[in-house]
Design a protein around this motif. Structure first.
Motif, mmCIF file in Angstrom:
data_model
loop_
_atom_site.group_PDB
_atom_site.id
_atom_site.type_symbol
_atom_site.label_atom_id
_atom_site.label_comp_id
_atom_site.label_asym_id
_atom_site.label_seq_id
_atom_site.Cartn_x
_atom_site.Cartn_y
_atom_site.Cartn_z
ATOM 1 N N ARG A 137 0.811 -1.220 0.000
ATOM 2 C CA ARG A 137 0.000 0.000 0.000
ATOM 3 C C ARG A 137 0.844 1.270 0.000
ATOM 4 O O ARG A 137 0.309 2.360 -0.174
ATOM 5 C CB ARG A 137 -0.911 0.002 1.218
ATOM 6 C CG ARG A 137 -1.931 -1.139 1.167
ATOM 7 C CD ARG A 137 -2.831 -1.118 2.341
ATOM 8 N NE ARG A 137 -3.643 0.096 2.289
ATOM 9 C CZ ARG A 137 -4.474 0.452 3.234
ATOM 10 N NH1 ARG A 137 -4.612 -0.294 4.298
ATOM 11 N NH2 ARG A 137 -5.178 1.556 3.122
ATOM 12 N N ARG A 138 2.130 1.136 0.206
ATOM 13 C CA ARG A 138 2.992 2.317 0.278
ATOM 14 C C ARG A 138 3.495 2.702 -1.108
ATOM 15 O O ARG A 138 3.701 1.852 -1.966
ATOM 16 C CB ARG A 138 4.181 2.060 1.194
ATOM 17 C CG ARG A 138 3.737 1.767 2.621
ATOM 18 C CD ARG A 138 4.894 1.485 3.523
ATOM 19 N NE ARG A 138 5.627 0.314 3.020
ATOM 20 C CZ ARG A 138 6.759 -0.117 3.530
ATOM 21 N NH1 ARG A 138 7.304 0.516 4.542
ATOM 22 N NH2 ARG A 138 7.355 -1.182 3.039
ATOM 23 N N ILE A 139 3.695 3.990 -1.302
ATOM 24 C CA ILE A 139 4.199 4.509 -2.570
ATOM 25 C C ILE A 139 5.482 5.273 -2.297
ATOM 26 O O ILE A 139 5.553 6.079 -1.368
ATOM 27 C CB ILE A 139 3.160 5.431 -3.229
ATOM 28 C CG1 ILE A 139 1.937 4.612 -3.627
ATOM 29 C CG2 ILE A 139 3.754 6.141 -4.440
ATOM 30 C CD1 ILE A 139 0.805 5.439 -4.183
ATOM 31 N N PHE A 140 6.483 5.011 -3.141
ATOM 32 C CA PHE A 140 7.762 5.697 -3.044
ATOM 33 C C PHE A 140 8.126 6.260 -4.410
ATOM 34 O O PHE A 140 7.744 5.706 -5.437
ATOM 35 C CB PHE A 140 8.867 4.740 -2.602
ATOM 36 C CG PHE A 140 8.622 4.126 -1.260
ATOM 37 C CD1 PHE A 140 8.914 4.818 -0.099
ATOM 38 C CD2 PHE A 140 8.091 2.851 -1.150
ATOM 39 C CE1 PHE A 140 8.682 4.259 1.143
ATOM 40 C CE2 PHE A 140 7.862 2.273 0.080
ATOM 41 C CZ PHE A 140 8.161 2.977 1.233
ATOM 42 N N ILE A 141 8.895 7.341 -4.394
ATOM 43 C CA ILE A 141 9.375 7.946 -5.626
ATOM 44 C C ILE A 141 10.878 8.128 -5.492
ATOM 45 O O ILE A 141 11.367 8.648 -4.481
ATOM 46 C CB ILE A 141 8.686 9.296 -5.885
ATOM 47 C CG1 ILE A 141 7.165 9.087 -5.976
ATOM 48 C CG2 ILE A 141 9.217 9.942 -7.154
ATOM 49 C CD1 ILE A 141 6.363 10.347 -6.036
#
Length: 71
Positions: free
Chosen positions: A41-45
């Motif tokens: 569920r986590r988003i990283f850039i």
């Protein structure tokens, strides 16, 4: 993000500090206008992606000579 070196991954909140707001970053993600990494569920850039995004939208400085107005 090619190459063999892994850049530092930033959270949406961290990227928002650079780009001016969490809603804006989430909209970029939703519209697929910026690359991101999803881990459950986590988003990283990637830091490199943020730098490239900013560089692509940076407006160059005009020459130091002033433009004369036509009178």
């Amino acid at each position: 993000m090619g190459g063999g070196v892994v850049d530092r991954l930033l959270t949406v909140r961290q990227v928002a500090e650079f780009l001016g707001g969490e809603r804006y970053v989430r909209r970029l993600i939703e519209e697929r206008r910026i690359e991101y990494v999803r881990d459950r569920r986590r988003i990283f850039i990637s830091e490199a992606v943020v730098e490239a995004y900013v560089a692509a939208r940076t407006v160059p400085v005009r020459s130091t000579q002033r433009l004369r107005r036509a009178a």
